[in-house]
Design an enzyme around this catalytic site. Structure first.
Site, PDB file in Angstrom:
ATOM      1  N   CYS A  86      35.219  35.000   6.529  1.00  0.00           N
ATOM      2  CA  CYS A  86      34.352  34.451   7.577  1.00  0.00           C
ATOM      3  C   CYS A  86      35.064  34.417   8.918  1.00  0.00           C
ATOM      4  O   CYS A  86      34.696  35.116   9.850  1.00  0.00           O
ATOM      5  CB  CYS A  86      33.953  33.028   7.214  1.00  0.00           C
ATOM      6  SG  CYS A  86      33.366  32.900   5.555  1.00  0.00           S
TER       7      CYS A  86
HETATM    8  N1  SAJ Z   1      43.936  28.664   9.163  1.00  0.00           N
HETATM    9  C1  SAJ Z   1      45.076  28.544   9.961  1.00  0.00           C
HETATM   10  N2  SAJ Z   1      45.257  27.399  10.683  1.00  0.00           N
HETATM   11  C2  SAJ Z   1      44.348  26.366  10.648  1.00  0.00           C
HETATM   12  C3  SAJ Z   1      43.193  26.514   9.832  1.00  0.00           C
HETATM   13  C4  SAJ Z   1      43.008  27.666   9.095  1.00  0.00           C
HETATM   14  O1  SAJ Z   1      45.897  29.452  10.015  1.00  0.00           O
HETATM   15  O2  SAJ Z   1      44.564  25.343  11.313  1.00  0.00           O
HETATM   16  C5  SAJ Z   1      43.709  29.895   8.411  1.00  0.00           C
HETATM   17  C6  SAJ Z   1      43.614  29.684   6.919  1.00  0.00           C
HETATM   18  O3  SAJ Z   1      44.900  29.777   6.327  1.00  0.00           O
HETATM   19  C7  SAJ Z   1      42.708  30.835   6.485  1.00  0.00           C
HETATM   20  C8  SAJ Z   1      41.795  31.038   7.687  1.00  0.00           C
HETATM   21  O4  SAJ Z   1      42.442  30.408   8.798  1.00  0.00           O
HETATM   22  O5  SAJ Z   1      43.471  32.002   6.283  1.00  0.00           O
HETATM   23  C9  SAJ Z   1      40.390  30.439   7.506  1.00  0.00           C
HETATM   24  O6  SAJ Z   1      40.575  29.107   7.133  1.00  0.00           O
HETATM   25  P1  SAJ Z   1      39.322  28.066   7.012  1.00  0.00           P
HETATM   26  O7  SAJ Z   1      39.924  26.724   6.764  1.00  0.00           O
HETATM   27  O8  SAJ Z   1      38.404  28.203   8.145  1.00  0.00           O
HETATM   28  O9  SAJ Z   1      38.667  28.499   5.654  1.00  0.00           O
HETATM   29  P2  SAJ Z   1      37.364  29.337   5.202  1.00  0.00           P
HETATM   30  O10 SAJ Z   1      37.284  30.614   5.954  1.00  0.00           O
HETATM   31  O11 SAJ Z   1      37.380  29.370   3.724  1.00  0.00           O
HETATM   32  O12 SAJ Z   1      36.112  28.412   5.513  1.00  0.00           O
HETATM   33  C10 SAJ Z   1      35.527  28.403   6.726  1.00  0.00           C
HETATM   34  C11 SAJ Z   1      34.956  26.993   6.769  1.00  0.00           C
HETATM   35  N3  SAJ Z   1      36.087  26.119   7.029  1.00  0.00           N
HETATM   36  C12 SAJ Z   1      36.029  24.896   7.555  1.00  0.00           C
HETATM   37  O13 SAJ Z   1      35.061  24.481   8.140  1.00  0.00           O
HETATM   38  C13 SAJ Z   1      37.208  23.997   7.324  1.00  0.00           C
HETATM   39  C14 SAJ Z   1      33.858  27.022   7.735  1.00  0.00           C
HETATM   40  O14 SAJ Z   1      34.359  27.460   8.974  1.00  0.00           O
HETATM   41  C15 SAJ Z   1      32.761  27.894   7.217  1.00  0.00           C
HETATM   42  O15 SAJ Z   1      31.873  27.075   6.499  1.00  0.00           O
HETATM   43  C16 SAJ Z   1      33.236  29.007   6.311  1.00  0.00           C
HETATM   44  O16 SAJ Z   1      34.499  29.404   6.799  1.00  0.00           O
HETATM   45  C17 SAJ Z   1      32.204  30.091   6.343  1.00  0.00           C
HETATM   46  O17 SAJ Z   1      31.758  30.416   5.276  1.00  0.00           O
HETATM   47  O18 SAJ Z   1      31.847  30.537   7.432  1.00  0.00           O
END
Ligand code: SAJ
Length: 441
Positions: A277
Site C-alpha cells: 500500500c
Molecule cells: N514504516 C517505517 N517507519 C514508520 C512506519 C512504517 O519505515 O514510522 C514502514 C514499515 O516498516 C513498512 C511500511 O513503512 O515497511 C508500511 O508500514 P505501515 O505501518 O503503513 O503498514 P501497512 O502498509 O501494512 O498498513 C498501512 C496501514 N497502516 C497504518 O495505518 C498504521 C494503513 O496506512 C492502511 O490501512 C494500509 O496500509 C492500507 O491497506 O492501505
C-alpha cells in the site's frame, strides 16, 4: 400498495438482511469484509480466481492472519459464507463489492488490470436493483471512468435501477486494536440515491460510516491517508541520514519530539518502505497528475528518499565492517526478519529483498531468520530458506542486520551472541550492554 422502486426494494433487503452480498477478491481486504457481512446475517459469496482460496473458505479455513478460521468455519457451516471462482453466481447477488489488488506495473505506473477484469467479469451478471462498490485503492476518477461505463450496460439507470459507489479499505494488517467493524469507513455514491444505499449497506458492518460527496473524494481520501504516511516516513528517513552526518541519534530526537502532546506525530526511520500500500498508492496519484501535466513533488521526493534506504543500509553495513577492517566480500551476514513489517508474513515490496541481493552481489554470504517466512526468492531469482535463530548462527555472523522487528525475536539473546549488529528498527536499545557492537540508522 404501489410497487416498491428498485432502491426501496434493495434498502428493504439490506434492512432485513435478505440481500445477497458478493465480494470479488478474497484477499486481506475481501475476506475480512466477507466475514463481516456474513456475521451481519447476509448470505455472502466470495468470488476469487484462486480455487485454492475458495476451497479453503468452503472448508472453513482462513488464510488471512487477522481472520480466525473458527469464524470462517462457523459462518460456512451456517450457510452464510461460501466462495466460488464462478462470476455467474454474481447474477444472484444484490450487492457486489470489488476488493482486488492495485499494484504497480513496470516503470511504477498503476496496474488497474485487476479492477478492469473484475468489472468485466461482473458486468454480464449485473441486473436491476444491484449495488456495485469498488474498495480497491486507486487514483481519483477510477470509479467514474472505469466502472461506470461497464456497469451501465444492460440498460440500467444509474441511481434508479443500478447503484454505484466507492469505499476505501482501511485494513491495517496485524493491528490488534482496529478491525473492520471499529474502523470508521468513508463511503460515496455516484448519485444521492447511490450514497443512500451505500450508507445503508455499510452501516450493517461498521460502527461509523463517513459519507462524502463523490467517489473521487473518497478515492482521494484514501490516497491522502497513505501519502501522509509515505511522506512522513520519507522525512524520518531523511532525518536519519542528516542526524548520522551530524553525529546525532535520530531515535533519541524522535523520542524527544514525541513528548510534544500536540502538533507532532512520530514516524521512524527504517530500511525502506514495504507493503502493498504505502510505497504504491501515492504513485497512483503521481501517475494521474502527470497525465494532466502536473507534478506531485512531495510524493516523488518521498519515494526517492524511501527507495534509497535499502542501499543506504548496505553502505552502513559496509562501513561498520570496515571499522573492523573487514571488507563485505566473504563476510557472513545474518538478516533478522525479511517481512515488510513486524509480525506479518508478507514480503511484498520488502526492502530486505533488495538489501540481501545487494549484499550477495558484493560477495557476502547471507542467511536470514524469520518465523513467518520459510522461503524467499530474490529479484534475480536466487532462493533462500530461513535458518533457525540459534547461538551458533549468531556467532557465525560477522554482522547481524535487524530488518524486521518481529516480537518473537529475543533481542537480548541476539546481543549476547552476536559480534556486530546493524539495527534499522532501534530494537537493540532495550538490551543491556554486552560484548556485541551495535550500530544503527
Ligand atoms: N514504516 C517505517 N517507519 C514508520 C512506519 C512504517 O519505515 O514510522 C514502514 C514499515 O516498516 C513498512 C511500511 O513503512 O515497511 C508500511 O508500514 P505501515 O505501518 O503503513 O503498514 P501497512 O502498509 O501494512 O498498513 C498501512 C496501514 N497502516 C497504518 O495505518 C498504521 C494503513 O496506512 C492502511 O490501512 C494500509 O496500509 C492500507 O491497506 O492501505
Amino acid at each position: 400498495m404501489p410497487d416498491m422502486t428498485a432502491k426501496e426494494s434493495l434498502l428493504a433487503r439490506i434492512s432485513e438482511r435478505s440481500a445477497r452480498v458478493g465480494v470479488v477478491g478474497l484477499g486481506y481486504t475481501g475476506l475480512p469484509l466477507a466475514v463481516e457481512y456474513a456475521r451481519a446475517g447476509f448470505r455472502t459469496t466470495g468470488v476469487d480466481l484462486d480455487s485454492d482460496r475458495c476451497a479453503e473458505v468452503n472448508a472453513g479455513h482462513s488464510y488471512i492472519a487477522d481472520v480466525p478460521s473458527e469464524d470462517v468455519a462457523a459462518l460456512a457451516e451456517q450457510g452464510l459464507l461460501s466462495a466460488t471462482t464462478d462470476y455467474a453466481t454474481m447474477a444472484e447477488m444484490d450487492v457486489a463489492v470489488i476488493c482486488v489488488p492495485t499494484p504497480l506495473g513496470k516503470g511504477k505506473d498503476p496496474d488497474i488490470s485487476y479492477i478492469v477484469s473484475a468489472t468485466e467479469g461482473l458486468s454480464p451478471h449485473i441486473h436491476d436493483g444491484m449495488l456495485v462498490v469498488l474498495e480497491s485503492t486507486t487514483y481519483p476518477g477510477t470509479t467514474e471512468e472505469i466502472l461506470l461505463p461497464r456497469v451501465l450496460r444492460n440498460g440500467c439507470i444509474l441511481g434508479e435501477t443500478i447503484f454505484l459507489g466507492y469505499s476505501p479499505e482501511r485494513v491495517d494488517p496485524g493491528n490488534p486494536t482496529y478491525g473492520t467493524r471499529n474502523t470508521p469507513k468513508v463511503v460515496a455514491g455516484m448519485t444521492p440515491s447511490c450514497l443512500e444505499v451505500m450508507q445503508a449497506l455499510y452501516s450493517t458492518v461498521v460502527d461509523t460510516v463517513v459519507p462524502v460527496s463523490t467517489p473521487a473524494t473518497a478515492e482521494m481520501t484514501k490516497i491522502l491517508e497513505n501519502t501522509f504516511r509515505a511522506v512522513n516516513i520519507g522525512l524520518a528517513n531523511e532525518f536519519a541520514m542528516i542526524c548520522e552526518r551530524l553525529g546525532i541519534d535520530v531515535w533519541e530526537v524522535v523520542g524527544a519530539a514525541k513528548t510534544k502532546p500536540f502538533g507532532f506525530m512520530p514516524f521512524y526511520p527504517g530500511p525502506g518502505l514495504g507493503g502493498h500500500c504505502i510505497p504504491i498508492d501515492p504513485l497512483y496519484l503521481t501517475w494521474k497528475m502527470r497525465s494532466l501535466g502536473q507534478q506531485t513533488r512531495f510524493i516523488e521526493l518521498a519515494d526517492t528518499v524511501n527507495s534509497s534506504m535499502p542501499m543506504h543500509v548496505v553502505t552502513r553495513i559496509a562501513d561498520a565492517l570496515n571499522d573492523e577492517e573487514k571488507p563485505i566480500r566473504g563476510r557472513r551476514i545474518l538478516v533478522l526478519g525479511v517481512a515488510y513489517k513486524g509480525d506479518v508474513a508478507d514480503l511484498r515490496e520488502s526492502p530486505a529483498l533488495e538489501i540481501i541481493e545487494a549484499l550477495m552481489k558484493r560477495g557476502a554470504l547471507v542467511a536470514y531468520s524469520d518465523p513467518f517466512i520459510a522461503h524467499l526468492r530474490l529479484p534475480d531469482g536466487e532462493t533462500l530458506s530461513a535458518v533457525e535463530l540459534t547461538a551458533p548462527v549468531l556467532e557465525w555472523a560477522d554482522c547481524v542486520l535487524v530488518h524486521t522487528a518481529h516480537s518473537a525475536f529475543d533481542w537480548q539473546f541476539v546481543a549476547d551472541h552476536a559480534r556486530l549488529v546493524f539495527d534499522t528498527r532501534n530494537v537493540m536499545a532495550t538490551t543491556t550492554p554486552t560484548a556485541c557492537r551495535i550500530a544503527r540508522l
